[in-house]
Design an enzyme around this catalytic site. Structure first.
Site, PDB file in Angstrom:
ATOM      1  N   ALA A   9      40.130  22.550  45.665  1.00 14.24           N
ATOM      2  CA  ALA A   9      40.607  23.864  46.095  1.00 14.24           C
ATOM      3  C   ALA A   9      39.539  24.860  45.673  1.00 14.24           C
ATOM      4  O   ALA A   9      39.139  24.885  44.504  1.00 14.24           O
ATOM      5  CB  ALA A   9      41.949  24.187  45.448  1.00 14.24           C
ATOM      6  N   GLN A  11      39.502  27.939  45.100  1.00 13.36           N
ATOM      7  CA  GLN A  11      39.830  28.974  44.130  1.00 13.36           C
ATOM      8  C   GLN A  11      39.957  28.413  42.716  1.00 13.36           C
ATOM      9  O   GLN A  11      40.187  29.155  41.766  1.00 13.36           O
ATOM     10  CB  GLN A  11      41.123  29.705  44.530  1.00 13.36           C
ATOM     11  CG  GLN A  11      42.402  28.923  44.286  1.00 13.36           C
ATOM     12  CD  GLN A  11      42.798  28.006  45.433  1.00 13.36           C
ATOM     13  OE1 GLN A  11      41.942  27.516  46.164  1.00 13.36           O
ATOM     14  NE2 GLN A  11      44.085  27.795  45.605  1.00 13.36           N
ATOM     15  N   SER A  12      39.756  27.113  42.565  1.00 11.11           N
ATOM     16  CA  SER A  12      39.913  26.482  41.259  1.00 11.11           C
ATOM     17  C   SER A  12      38.696  26.711  40.360  1.00 11.11           C
ATOM     18  O   SER A  12      37.556  26.419  40.756  1.00 11.11           O
ATOM     19  CB  SER A  12      40.111  24.970  41.423  1.00 11.11           C
ATOM     20  OG  SER A  12      39.976  24.312  40.180  1.00 11.11           O
ATOM     21  N   PRO A  13      38.919  27.184  39.128  1.00 12.50           N
ATOM     22  CA  PRO A  13      37.787  27.320  38.210  1.00 12.50           C
ATOM     23  C   PRO A  13      37.165  25.973  37.873  1.00 12.50           C
ATOM     24  O   PRO A  13      35.975  25.877  37.577  1.00 12.50           O
ATOM     25  CB  PRO A  13      38.403  27.971  36.973  1.00 12.50           C
ATOM     26  CG  PRO A  13      39.846  27.612  37.024  1.00 12.50           C
ATOM     27  CD  PRO A  13      40.186  27.565  38.487  1.00 12.50           C
TER      28      PRO A  13
END
Length: 197
Positions: A9, A11-13
């Site tokens: 994903a 948006q995942s850090p």
């Protein structure tokens, strides 16, 4: 060619922290890296997890500390609370799916541009201009997402169903055959397992 399925994903850090390492591992061993973007807001509750807003404060505090430590270890800048963290992740994911289908560019560079933009540069990963610039930086036609939007939306939904059926419950998640590896901190284990160690 054998392949590594990479569920991610944008948006995942932790996808940001994974960086280029998945591509390096795949290249070192002659594997194809197949990217499968998923909607974690739907994945987590379907596999026993909770989205960030629903987690206990102690879990969120620990995760923030751990992300900061991991970023320092990897030499990466990391904004602990990026302005656009909650922006819609679908447009960037659709662009990734369309770019992978079109070919001709560097998918790793696109993933890095989007995740670095969010976690280190204050950019909105749902903005068409940001996505177009990331595609161009990675050697893709910036308009590739526009042409492949319907296919990408269908693939994004199918990736979620496939992820659930294969036991994927977080990101980044790597599957080689039946062997599973969850987290950027398990990339060394993935490398070792492919090496037969």
């Amino acid at each position: 060619m054998p392949q590594i399925d990479y569920y991610l994903a944008l948006q995942s850090p932790y996808v940001y922290l994974a960086g280029r390492r998945p591509w390096e591992i795949a290249a070192r061993h002659g594997y194809d890296l197949v990217l499968k973007p998923v909607d974690v807001a739907q994945l987590f509750p379907r596999t026993g997890g909770k989205v960030r807003e629903e987690r206990h404060p102690s879990r969120k505090d620990y995760a923030a500390q751990d992300r900061a430590r991991q970023a320092r270890k990897l030499g990466l800048r990391l904004d602990p609370a990026p302005l656009y963290r909650s922006a819609n992740p679908a447009p960037a994911a659709y662009a990734l799916i369309a770019a992978q289908k079109a070919g001709g560019g560097d998918l790793g560079a696109y993933v890095q541009a989007i995740t670095r933009g969010l976690w280190a540069e204050g950019k909105d990963h749902s903005d068409d201009a940001v996505i177009g610039a990331a595609l161009a930086e990675a050697g893709f036609d910036p308009k590739v997402a526009d042409r492949g939007m319907l296919m990408a939306a269908e693939t994004y939904a199918a990736n979620l169903e496939e992820a659930v059926s294969r036991g994927v419950f977080g990101v980044p998640f790597f599957v080689v055959g039946e062997e599973k590896f969850w987290g950027q901190d398990r990339l060394e284990d993935l490398d070792l397992w492919i090496s037969g160690k």
